[in-house]
Design a protein around this motif. Structure first.
Motif, PDB file in Angstrom:
ATOM      1  N   VAL A 164       0.828  -1.207   0.000  1.00  0.00           N
ATOM      2  CA  VAL A 164       0.000   0.000   0.000  1.00  0.00           C
ATOM      3  C   VAL A 164       0.862   1.257   0.000  1.00  0.00           C
ATOM      4  N   GLN A 165       2.018   1.207   0.655  1.00  0.00           N
ATOM      5  CA  GLN A 165       2.885   2.393   0.633  1.00  0.00           C
ATOM      6  C   GLN A 165       3.334   2.698  -0.791  1.00  0.00           C
ATOM      7  N   GLU A 166       3.586   1.657  -1.604  1.00  0.00           N
ATOM      8  CA  GLU A 166       3.946   1.868  -3.003  1.00  0.00           C
ATOM      9  C   GLU A 166       2.777   2.467  -3.782  1.00  0.00           C
ATOM     10  N   GLN A 167       1.569   2.001  -3.467  1.00  0.00           N
ATOM     11  CA  GLN A 167       0.380   2.536  -4.141  1.00  0.00           C
ATOM     12  C   GLN A 167       0.166   4.006  -3.785  1.00  0.00           C
ATOM     13  N   ILE A 168       0.370   4.335  -2.523  1.00  0.00           N
ATOM     14  CA  ILE A 168       0.216   5.733  -2.088  1.00  0.00           C
ATOM     15  C   ILE A 168       1.288   6.603  -2.752  1.00  0.00           C
ATOM     16  N   TYR A 169       2.502   6.073  -2.836  1.00  0.00           N
ATOM     17  CA  TYR A 169       3.597   6.827  -3.451  1.00  0.00           C
ATOM     18  C   TYR A 169       3.296   7.107  -4.924  1.00  0.00           C
ATOM     19  N   HIS A 170       2.814   6.087  -5.646  1.00  0.00           N
ATOM     20  CA  HIS A 170       2.463   6.291  -7.050  1.00  0.00           C
ATOM     21  C   HIS A 170       1.279   7.248  -7.188  1.00  0.00           C
ATOM     22  N   TYR A 171       0.371   7.193  -6.237  1.00  0.00           N
ATOM     23  CA  TYR A 171      -0.771   8.123  -6.208  1.00  0.00           C
ATOM     24  C   TYR A 171      -0.274   9.567  -6.097  1.00  0.00           C
ATOM     25  N   ILE A 172       0.725   9.791  -5.251  1.00  0.00           N
ATOM     26  CA  ILE A 172       1.324  11.118  -5.071  1.00  0.00           C
ATOM     27  C   ILE A 172       1.943  11.599  -6.388  1.00  0.00           C
ATOM     28  N   LEU A 173       2.668  10.695  -7.072  1.00  0.00           N
ATOM     29  CA  LEU A 173       3.305  11.061  -8.341  1.00  0.00           C
ATOM     30  C   LEU A 173       2.280  11.321  -9.437  1.00  0.00           C
ATOM     31  N   GLU A 174       1.260  10.459  -9.495  1.00  0.00           N
ATOM     32  CA  GLU A 174       0.248  10.586 -10.543  1.00  0.00           C
ATOM     33  C   GLU A 174      -0.524  11.900 -10.440  1.00  0.00           C
ATOM     34  N   LEU A 175      -0.736  12.364  -9.199  1.00  0.00           N
ATOM     35  CA  LEU A 175      -1.459  13.619  -8.993  1.00  0.00           C
ATOM     36  C   LEU A 175      -0.542  14.834  -9.045  1.00  0.00           C
ATOM     37  N   SER A 176       0.753  14.570  -9.310  1.00  0.00           N
ATOM     38  CA  SER A 176       1.759  15.649  -9.351  1.00  0.00           C
ATOM     39  C   SER A 176       1.747  16.466  -8.062  1.00  0.00           C
ATOM     40  N   MET A 177       1.594  15.777  -6.940  1.00  0.00           N
ATOM     41  CA  MET A 177       1.577  16.463  -5.644  1.00  0.00           C
ATOM     42  C   MET A 177       2.958  17.027  -5.336  1.00  0.00           C
ATOM     43  N   ARG A 178       2.969  18.135  -4.622  1.00  0.00           N
ATOM     44  CA  ARG A 178       4.202  18.833  -4.284  1.00  0.00           C
ATOM     45  C   ARG A 178       4.411  18.830  -2.767  1.00  0.00           C
ATOM     46  N   PRO A 179       5.640  19.058  -2.328  1.00  0.00           N
ATOM     47  CA  PRO A 179       5.860  19.219  -0.892  1.00  0.00           C
ATOM     48  C   PRO A 179       4.939  20.290  -0.319  1.00  0.00           C
ATOM     49  N   GLY A 180       4.280  19.950   0.781  1.00  0.00           N
ATOM     50  CA  GLY A 180       3.317  20.861   1.397  1.00  0.00           C
ATOM     51  C   GLY A 180       1.885  20.492   1.107  1.00  0.00           C
ATOM     52  N   ASP A 181       1.664  19.652   0.073  1.00  0.00           N
ATOM     53  CA  ASP A 181       0.304  19.214  -0.253  1.00  0.00           C
ATOM     54  C   ASP A 181      -0.187  18.205   0.788  1.00  0.00           C
ATOM     55  N   LYS A 182      -1.481  18.270   1.077  1.00  0.00           N
ATOM     56  CA  LYS A 182      -2.079  17.404   2.094  1.00  0.00           C
ATOM     57  C   LYS A 182      -2.731  16.188   1.445  1.00  0.00           C
ATOM     58  N   LEU A 183      -2.497  15.007   2.048  1.00  0.00           N
ATOM     59  CA  LEU A 183      -3.127  13.789   1.571  1.00  0.00           C
ATOM     60  C   LEU A 183      -4.553  13.684   2.098  1.00  0.00           C
ATOM     61  N   PRO A 184      -5.416  12.922   1.404  1.00  0.00           N
ATOM     62  CA  PRO A 184      -6.746  12.637   1.962  1.00  0.00           C
ATOM     63  C   PRO A 184      -6.592  11.922   3.301  1.00  0.00           C
ATOM     64  N   ASN A 185      -7.660  11.914   4.114  1.00  0.00           N
ATOM     65  CA  ASN A 185      -7.559  11.278   5.430  1.00  0.00           C
ATOM     66  C   ASN A 185      -7.500   9.751   5.311  1.00  0.00           C
ATOM     67  N   GLU A 186      -7.261   9.083   6.436  1.00  0.00           N
ATOM     68  CA  GLU A 186      -7.100   7.630   6.454  1.00  0.00           C
ATOM     69  C   GLU A 186      -8.312   6.901   5.888  1.00  0.00           C
ATOM     70  N   PHE A 187      -9.496   7.382   6.200  1.00  0.00           N
ATOM     71  CA  PHE A 187     -10.713   6.737   5.733  1.00  0.00           C
ATOM     72  C   PHE A 187     -10.794   6.782   4.196  1.00  0.00           C
ATOM     73  N   GLU A 188     -10.524   7.958   3.635  1.00  0.00           N
ATOM     74  CA  GLU A 188     -10.584   8.119   2.178  1.00  0.00           C
ATOM     75  C   GLU A 188      -9.523   7.279   1.477  1.00  0.00           C
ATOM     76  N   LEU A 189      -8.317   7.246   2.041  1.00  0.00           N
ATOM     77  CA  LEU A 189      -7.252   6.437   1.453  1.00  0.00           C
ATOM     78  C   LEU A 189      -7.584   4.949   1.551  1.00  0.00           C
ATOM     79  N   GLY A 190      -8.169   4.557   2.670  1.00  0.00           N
ATOM     80  CA  GLY A 190      -8.578   3.168   2.851  1.00  0.00           C
ATOM     81  C   GLY A 190      -9.617   2.754   1.826  1.00  0.00           C
TER      82      GLY A 190
END
Length: 236
Positions: free
Chosen positions: A16-42
């Motif tokens: 799942v950490q790899e999936q989250i990491y790819h999710y960050i890259l796919e959305l072109s997220m930048r340092p300082g951007d906030k991730l969805p909460n645990e429920f949404e990620l789950g």
């Protein structure tokens, strides 16, 4: 059974950490951007909150995420500390960094492709074709293909039959993760075309063809970076 369950949970969190990491890259997220909460990620990844929590801890230990109590989880870097062998993640101007890196790759990789054409075995060519196919499939599906691109260039290095080269190219290629959005997904047709030309030349044991194809591949990337630098300068 409890020990087996713990191992299973650990392996799931690693996936799942790899999936989250790819999710960050796919959305072109930048340092300082906030991730969805645990429920949404789950919900997104089809796992429980405890697995998300463990996956986030793993990414935090790799310097990608930071959990701020009462605030949420934030991106602090798009390059895991274990994938930054050149120590370049702190460079702010990613486009300038991309240009410097592609200039170094232009010095190295055409010669490596030439060497690969001279020394490639049938098995190493088979692996090279596989990684070339993977990149093409990911591009056509609209998926992120950076890891497959790295695997392709690593495979070219392995075809060279040179132990030093094999260690050198992955170090350079992992640095590409730092500016994945600078050229990737912008040169998809060119990537497919030049990758195929590289593979065909190496498979034919054509050193001049392999060197020329790799030079063309790197040149497309360099020209795109120069174009982006010009656009950025004009916007200032």
């Amino acid at each position: 059974m409890e020990g087996f369950s713990n191992i299973k949970n650990k392996l799931l969190a690693e996936q799942v950490q790899e999936q989250i990491y790819h999710y960050i890259l796919e959305l072109s997220m930048r340092p300082g951007d906030k991730l969805p909460n645990e429920f949404e990620l789950g919900e997104k990844f089809g796992v429980g909150r405890s697995t998300i929590r463990e996956a986030v801890k793993l990414l935090a230990s790799r310097g990608v995420l930071e959990v701020r109590q009462g605030s949420g989880t934030y991106v602090v870097s798009t390059t895991p500390s274990d994938l930054d062998p050149l120590g370049l993640s702190g460079v702010e101007d990613k486009i300038a960094l991309a240009l410097d890196l592609v200039n170094v790759r232009l010095i190295l990789e055409p010669g490596i492709a030439e060497m690969a054409a001279l020394n490639a075995t049938e098995e190493s060519i088979r692996q090279l074709r596989y990684h070339c196919d993977q990149v093409e499939e990911k591009i056509k599906a609209g998926d992120l293909y950076i890891r497959d691109d790295i695997a392709f260039h690593t495979s070219v290095a392995r075809c060279s039959g040179n132990m030093v080269v094999e260690q050198l190219i992955p170090i350079i290629d992992t640095a590409v993760l730092m500016f994945v959005n600078v050229t990737h997904q912008k040169l998809t047709k060119e990537t497919i075309m030049t990758h195929r030309a590289i593979v065909d030349a190496i498979a034919a044991h054509d050193p001049i063809g392999a060197k020329t194809a790799m030079m063309m591949h790197m040149t497309y990337n360099r020209n795109m970076i120069l174009k982006l630098m010009k656009e950025e300068k004009e916007q200032r």
